[in-house]
Design an enzyme around this catalytic site. Structure first.
Site, PDB file in Angstrom:
ATOM      1  N   SER A  30       0.878  -1.181   0.000  1.00  0.00           N
ATOM      2  CA  SER A  30       0.000   0.000   0.000  1.00  0.00           C
ATOM      3  C   SER A  30       0.911   1.225   0.000  1.00  0.00           C
ATOM      4  O   SER A  30       1.178   1.823   1.016  1.00  0.00           O
ATOM      5  CB  SER A  30      -0.904   0.001   1.230  1.00  0.00           C
ATOM      6  N   HIS A  42      -3.488  -6.101   2.369  1.00  0.00           N
ATOM      7  CA  HIS A  42      -2.601  -7.128   2.938  1.00  0.00           C
ATOM      8  C   HIS A  42      -3.329  -8.445   3.190  1.00  0.00           C
ATOM      9  O   HIS A  42      -2.729  -9.408   3.658  1.00  0.00           O
ATOM     10  CB  HIS A  42      -1.985  -6.639   4.256  1.00  0.00           C
ATOM     11  N   GLU A  84      -4.829  -2.530   9.091  1.00  0.00           N
ATOM     12  CA  GLU A  84      -4.134  -3.030  10.281  1.00  0.00           C
ATOM     13  C   GLU A  84      -4.933  -2.744  11.548  1.00  0.00           C
ATOM     14  O   GLU A  84      -5.325  -1.605  11.787  1.00  0.00           O
ATOM     15  CB  GLU A  84      -2.737  -2.387  10.378  1.00  0.00           C
ATOM     16  N   GLU A 131       1.226  -9.553   7.036  1.00  0.00           N
ATOM     17  CA  GLU A 131       2.129  -9.108   8.095  1.00  0.00           C
ATOM     18  C   GLU A 131       2.097 -10.011   9.329  1.00  0.00           C
ATOM     19  O   GLU A 131       2.380  -9.571  10.448  1.00  0.00           O
ATOM     20  CB  GLU A 131       1.805  -7.665   8.491  1.00  0.00           C
ATOM     21  N   ASP A 167      -4.316   1.182  11.132  1.00  0.00           N
ATOM     22  CA  ASP A 167      -3.889   1.830   9.899  1.00  0.00           C
ATOM     23  C   ASP A 167      -5.043   1.615   8.934  1.00  0.00           C
ATOM     24  O   ASP A 167      -5.278   0.493   8.474  1.00  0.00           O
ATOM     25  CB  ASP A 167      -2.591   1.208   9.370  1.00  0.00           C
ATOM     26  N   GLU A 223      -3.979   5.787  11.670  1.00  0.00           N
ATOM     27  CA  GLU A 223      -3.025   6.123  10.601  1.00  0.00           C
ATOM     28  C   GLU A 223      -3.751   6.242   9.258  1.00  0.00           C
ATOM     29  O   GLU A 223      -4.659   5.452   8.979  1.00  0.00           O
ATOM     30  CB  GLU A 223      -1.976   5.001  10.557  1.00  0.00           C
ATOM     31  N   ASP A 277       1.109   8.532   6.960  1.00  0.00           N
ATOM     32  CA  ASP A 277       2.035   7.546   6.369  1.00  0.00           C
ATOM     33  C   ASP A 277       2.138   7.837   4.872  1.00  0.00           C
ATOM     34  O   ASP A 277       3.023   8.574   4.445  1.00  0.00           O
ATOM     35  CB  ASP A 277       1.553   6.121   6.654  1.00  0.00           C
ATOM     36  N   LYS A 301       9.345   5.452   7.609  1.00  0.00           N
ATOM     37  CA  LYS A 301       9.778   4.245   6.893  1.00  0.00           C
ATOM     38  C   LYS A 301      10.975   4.630   6.034  1.00  0.00           C
ATOM     39  O   LYS A 301      10.814   5.333   5.030  1.00  0.00           O
ATOM     40  CB  LYS A 301       8.665   3.769   5.961  1.00  0.00           C
ATOM     41  N   HIS A 339       8.273  -0.988   9.729  1.00  0.00           N
ATOM     42  CA  HIS A 339       8.672  -1.957   8.705  1.00  0.00           C
ATOM     43  C   HIS A 339       7.821  -1.732   7.459  1.00  0.00           C
ATOM     44  O   HIS A 339       7.020  -0.800   7.408  1.00  0.00           O
ATOM     45  CB  HIS A 339       8.451  -3.376   9.256  1.00  0.00           C
ATOM     46  N   LYS A 355       6.130  -0.064  14.436  1.00  0.00           N
ATOM     47  CA  LYS A 355       5.203  -0.998  13.799  1.00  0.00           C
ATOM     48  C   LYS A 355       6.041  -2.094  13.184  1.00  0.00           C
ATOM     49  O   LYS A 355       6.834  -1.836  12.281  1.00  0.00           O
ATOM     50  CB  LYS A 355       4.455  -0.282  12.665  1.00  0.00           C
TER      51      LYS A 355
END
Ligand code: 2PG
Ligand code: MG
Length: 403
Positions: free
Chosen positions: A40, A149, A158, A201, A233, A275, A302, A327, A355, A378
């Site tokens: 993403s 994901h 998430e 994840e 997230d 997020e 993000d 990140k 990550h 994270k």
């Protein structure tokens, strides 16, 4: 330091997609790094160089060719000097010539070499470089995976249990909660029961028919352990309907309606942060939500900020968020990731190091988060070894810091 030899190759990430691994040699010293890869992704991120077939052979060739050649001609006094050189060598605003993946691999391995040369742990070298006070980050453990994901089995990307305190006790809490949830899910998720699907994840990926159900489960876990709370997230870029609305569980919501959903969730459940609640350029929607949730829940950028000091500065001017995800591969060098942390802290905001959804066994992000004294890290769920490596490295750091 004279870096005499550079090796690079393509290795598979957790999704089996190729990614770059770099090894640097300087005299007796050598250091390795591998670069994670997102799914993403924000359109303002530095460019990960991919071949037409999805491989990273061109990025690898850039490391072993041009970068190796140019580096061999020079002597670098610091990892910072080396990063400055790499950024100038690429000479594009988004690292699209040599590739952010090529440059970051060299940048991380070089940071490790300089730490070795100084005889200090990696996190300490990062803290000295960033002029930060090191400390244990909160663990953002992604217990349920959704969005891109996990084939949208859950609408948000998430569902995170935030665990505070010393890493060893925070991780013990996360393990207990993760195990309990895993035992509960087969009897309450939709579908046939039996094995609970897993997401990219290393978190569970069940299906429910309401938006609230995952939060009820998270809140029950949080109630059992002090020092825990909920984060999500939303990765709202991926929820867009192609116009200006968002789709969750097959229903369409206008931005203000989505804002109301967040508001209701925060009122009802023990939230710590949200997020990417809106898409990457929806600044005014971020501002409205941040104002509404001030003092109740952090709003994290993000895809919105992409670890880019300039975008963080613009977000600061707009008052759009209260925390920033960091990140390193969104910007493509350790130097600029540190600058992004600085910009975040200057704004009075929380830095959460992260990550990517495509990961390797590299644990740099753990040292980075600890070194810059990040608010949180994270690092994914507890059901995949590449995620566990990061948590294990944080446990090691806890011991190193006590020595
Ligand atoms: C995110 C990340 C990491 P991806 O959106 O925050 O959890 O996912 O690496 O796919 O961008
Ligand atoms: Mg995100």
């Amino acid at each position: 330091m004279k870096i005499e030899r550079i090796e690079a190759k393509s290795i598979p990430d957790t999704r089996g997609k190729p990614t770059v691994e770099v090894t640097l040699h300087a005299g007796e010293l050598s250091a390795r790094a591998s670069v994670p890869s997102g799914k993403s992704t924000g359109s303002h991120e530095a460019k990960e160089l991919r071949d037409a077939d999805g491989g990273v052979e061109t990025a690898v060739a850039n490391v072993t060719g041009e970068i190796a050649r140019e580096i061999a001609l020079r002597d670098f006094a610091s990892a910072d000097e080396l990063d400055t050189f790499l950024i100038a060598l690429d000479n594009t605003p988004d690292k699209s010539r040599l590739g952010a993946n090529a440059i970051l691999g060299v940048s991380i391995a070089a940071q490790r070499l300089f730490a070795q040369q100084a005889g200090v742990p990696l996190w300490k070298a990062i803290a000295e470089r960033a002029k930060t006070t090191p400390g244990a980050p909160r663990l953002y453990v992604n217990v349920m995976n959704g969005g891109v994901h996990a084939d949208f089995r859950l609408p948000f990307q998430e569902y995170i249990l935030v665990c505070e305190g010393k890493t060893s006790s925070a991780l013990a809490t996360a393990r207990a909660a993760f195990e309990k949830l895993g035992a509960e899910l087969p009897s309450i998720m939709l579908g046939t029961g039996g094995d609970v699907p897993m997401g990219d994840e290393g978190g569970y990926s069940p299906t429910f028919d309401t938006l609230e159900k995952p939060f009820e489960l998270l809140a029950a876990l949080a109630a059992e352990h002090s020092g825990t709370s909920i984060a999500i997230d939303a990765a709202a870029n991926e929820l867009r309907d192609g116009k200006s609305n968002y789709i969750l569980l097959k229903k369409t919501y206008a931005p203000n309606e989505l804002g109301m959903i967040y508001h209701t969730l925060v009122e009802r459940f023990p939230f710590h942060s949200i997020e990417d609640p809106f898409s990457e350029d929806a600044t005014q929607d971020f501002v409205r939500l941040t104002d509404a949730l001030r003092g109740k829940c952090l709003v994290v950028g993000d895809d919105f900020t992409v670890t880019n000091p300039e975008r963080i500065e613009a977000a600061r001017e707009a008052g759009a968020i209260t925390a920033v995800l960091i990140k390193p591969n969104q910007i493509g060098s350790v130097k600029e990731a540190i600058e992004a942390v600085e910009a975040t802290h200057d704004a009075g905001w929380a830095a959460i190091c992260s990550h990517r959804s495509g990961e390797t066994m590299d644990t740099f992000i753990a040292d980075f988060a600890y070194g810059v004294g990040a608010h949180g890290i994270k690092a994914g769920g507890l059901g995949q070894k590449q995620r566990l490596e990061k948590y294990e490295r944080l446990l090691e750091i806890e011991k190193e810091a006590e020595r």
